[in-house]
Each structure stands twice: as C-alpha cells, then as structure tokens.
Design a protein around this motif. Structure first.
Motif, PDB file in Angstrom:
ATOM      1  N   ASP A   1       0.818  -1.212   0.000  1.00 45.06           N
ATOM      2  CA  ASP A   1       0.000   0.000   0.000  1.00 45.06           C
ATOM      3  C   ASP A   1       0.853   1.263   0.000  1.00 45.06           C
ATOM      4  O   ASP A   1       0.456   2.293  -0.550  1.00 45.06           O
ATOM      5  CB  ASP A   1      -0.936  -0.001   1.217  1.00 45.06           C
TER       6      ASP A   1
ATOM      7  N   HIS B   1       2.828   0.946  -3.694  1.00 48.74           N
ATOM      8  CA  HIS B   1       1.820   0.917  -4.756  1.00 48.74           C
ATOM      9  C   HIS B   1       2.422   0.505  -6.115  1.00 48.74           C
ATOM     10  O   HIS B   1       2.341   1.248  -7.108  1.00 48.74           O
ATOM     11  CB  HIS B   1       1.147   2.287  -4.877  1.00 48.74           C
TER      12      HIS B   1
ATOM     13  N   SER C   1      -4.325  -5.751  -0.420  1.00 51.65           N
ATOM     14  CA  SER C   1      -3.820  -4.424  -0.780  1.00 51.65           C
ATOM     15  C   SER C   1      -4.744  -3.728  -1.776  1.00 51.65           C
ATOM     16  O   SER C   1      -5.454  -4.364  -2.556  1.00 51.65           O
ATOM     17  CB  SER C   1      -2.422  -4.550  -1.383  1.00 51.65           C
TER      18      SER C   1
ATOM     19  N   CYS D   1      -3.404  -1.845  -4.088  1.00 46.17           N
ATOM     20  CA  CYS D   1      -2.531  -1.431  -5.196  1.00 46.17           C
ATOM     21  C   CYS D   1      -3.001  -1.990  -6.538  1.00 46.17           C
ATOM     22  O   CYS D   1      -2.712  -1.414  -7.590  1.00 46.17           O
ATOM     23  CB  CYS D   1      -1.084  -1.834  -4.929  1.00 46.17           C
TER      24      CYS D   1
END
Length: 318
Positions: A56, A59, A95, A97
């Motif tokens: 996170d 990213h 996550s 991302c």
C-alpha cells in the motif's frame, strides 16, 4: 511503471533485475532477505499483513516473484516455495494497489513426459519429487487467487551464474578439473537425459514481456527443443578447448555420474552419482507457442553461447 521484484539476488532474479533496470520506464524496488535488498522481508516467515502495508505504501503496478528454494527437504521446499507464495497472494488481495503478479514456476511441475513429445500448458501436472510438488502448489495458489496473474513455467535455465551443483555446472567443474590435472579423458555417465535448456537472459526477457502483457494463466518458457546431456557435454568440451576424450559410463539414464576427486572421494575412487534434480525422467521439451502468441517472445541465445558463459565462470575458479 513501478515494479516490485521479489528474489532479486537469486539465479534468475539477478538477470530479471538487470532486464527491468534497462527499461527507463521501470521504477524497480527489490524485496528480499539479503542486506542488499531495498527492503528486507522474509516471505517464508513474514506476515501477509506486513507485506500488505508495504504494498500500500509503494503501490507497485507489477509484482514479480523470482524467490524460492531448489534444494532441501519437503518441509523447507514447502515453506519457501508454497507458503511464501500464499503470503504474496494474500497480501495482494488485501492491498489496494491492484498490482499484476508475474510468478516464476518451473517445468518440474509437469513431471516426466513421453519421449519425443512437447509439453503444452494444458498437460496434466504429475511432479516427480517434492520440489515439483511445492512449485505446483504455488502455481495453483496463484491461479486460484483471483488476481491479475501469469505463471511462467521455466524449463531448464542455463547460462552465466548457473549453480555449480546443477548438472551442467557439475559437468563444467569436472571438465575444469580434468584440464587442470592434464587428464586425457573424462568419464561421465547418465548423459542420455534430454532437457529443454533456455538461457537465463532469455528468461529475463520473458518476465519483462509478461509484465507488460495482459496474458494470464500458465505460459511455458523454453526453446521447444530437447537436447541430450551428451550433446551439451560435447559442446562444452569444444568451447572449453578440451582435447581429451569423453567416455560415457553405463548408468541409469536419469542419473548424472561424474568424477569427484575430493577429500571424501579421492582420485581413483568410483565416480559420484547424482539424481537429475528435477524429477522429470529422461525427457522434457516445451511447447512454446503460447509464449510466442501471447507474449511476443522467442528465445534468442543458443546453447553454445550459454555453455561458453558457464565455462568462463568455471575456468576462473581456482
């Protein structure tokens, strides 16, 4: 493009890192257990939560996993090859991302195949040992994760950096010792095994292509041509300038026999026998049409160049 590379210090990972760093559009971060990693993290013991927090923060758009173990008992192989991948998949699911995952599998997941055949991605895997089982379990985790993911099943990687304990690494070392001691012949056994040898730099190109593609599922990475270990030994002798004779010993076809004059096995003692480590029997050859069609990838480096690089490294060892 931000890329997180896991296992950048390994045999394959080093060349993947070089290939990605050569792309000016790539911003690379290396994660691993070593001190030279950008971020230190042990996948085998680290929690998915900790890795999620890192994802996170960084990213990345792509996560490339080159980490894993090729030796050890079933427990160690499972920890490094399967549990580690479970951690990656769970972290990516948690996550925000949305990264694409490129995971390096291996041809040992297929297990033995019929001589003369080319193994395609839809072949039913039947791994012949704990290494292949641990890698197949990792592949199944990736495929069942629901992530944007591709698994590159790499056949037999060769080239600079080939581990000294691998079959071709052992051949090069045996030849170096023979030339150093002035032996006029080298006795080898188990040279009937045939494998699809692909240069490690071509593997790195495939990883780069997969990172940029939309391909999912499993993609074979090989040359599409099986080469007998006996032929590889002859090419190695030529590039090394070994003028002696290569004598093949009678031995089981899936076991490599080479002389090992060490403290435990002095010169004149029976040669040591090593099982071919991938558990794939006497024959393996990739069907590489998917890599061509979906990645636009073809191998470029021939086996002679790969063996010449293996020999250069072996010859420099004292």
């Amino acid at each position: 493009m931000r890329v997180l590379l896991i296992g950048a210090n390994g045999y394959l990972g080093r060349y993947v890192a070089d290939r990605l760093l050569a792309d000016p559009a790539v911003q690379l971060t290396a994660l691993g257990r070593g001190d030279d990693a950008d971020v230190r993290f042990d996948l085998a013991t680290g929690s998915p939560g900790a890795l999620t927090r890192f994802l996170d923060a960084v990213h990345p758009g792509v996560v490339v996993n080159c980490a894993g173990a090729t030796r050890g008992g079933a427990r160690e192989l499972t920890r490094h090859n399967t549990v580690a991948v479970a951690t990656i998949c769970e972290s990516l699911r948690r996550s925000g991302c949305g990264a694409r995952l490129v995971h390096l599998g291996c041809a040992s997941e297929y297990g033995p195949s019929q001589p003369g055949s080319s193994t395609a991605e839809d072949a039913v895997p039947r791994p012949g040992g704990p290494y292949g089982v641990s890698k197949l379990a990792a592949t199944e985790l990736v495929l069942g994760s629901g992530l944007d993911a591709v698994v590159l099943r790499v056949f037999s990687p060769v080239g600079p950096g080939t581990p000294a304990g691998s079959p071709l690494g052992r051949l090069a070392e045996a030849m170096r010792r023979a030339m150093q001691s002035g032996d006029s012949e080298l006795k080898l056994g188990g040279l009937g095994v045939q494998r699809d040898f692909v240069d490690v730099r071509d593997v790195a190109r495939a990883v780069h292509a997969a990172s940029l593609s939309a391909a999912q599922g499993v993609v074979n990475i090989g040359t599409g041509r099986a080469v007998r270990l006996r032929e590889a030994a002859s090419v190695l002798a030529r590039v090394a300038g070994f003028g002696g004779a290569l004598h093949e010993l009678d031995s089981p076809p899936a076991r490599l026999v080479i002389p090992t004059p060490t403290a435990e096995h002095p010169a004149g003692s029976p040669p040591a026998t090593y099982p071919y480590p991938d558990g794939c029997g006497t024959w393996q050859q990739a069907d590489v049409r998917t890599a061509r069609d979906r990645l636009g990838w073809r191998p470029r480096i021939g086996l002679e160049e790969s063996l010449a690089d293996i020999w250069m490294e072996a010859a420099c060892r004292i």
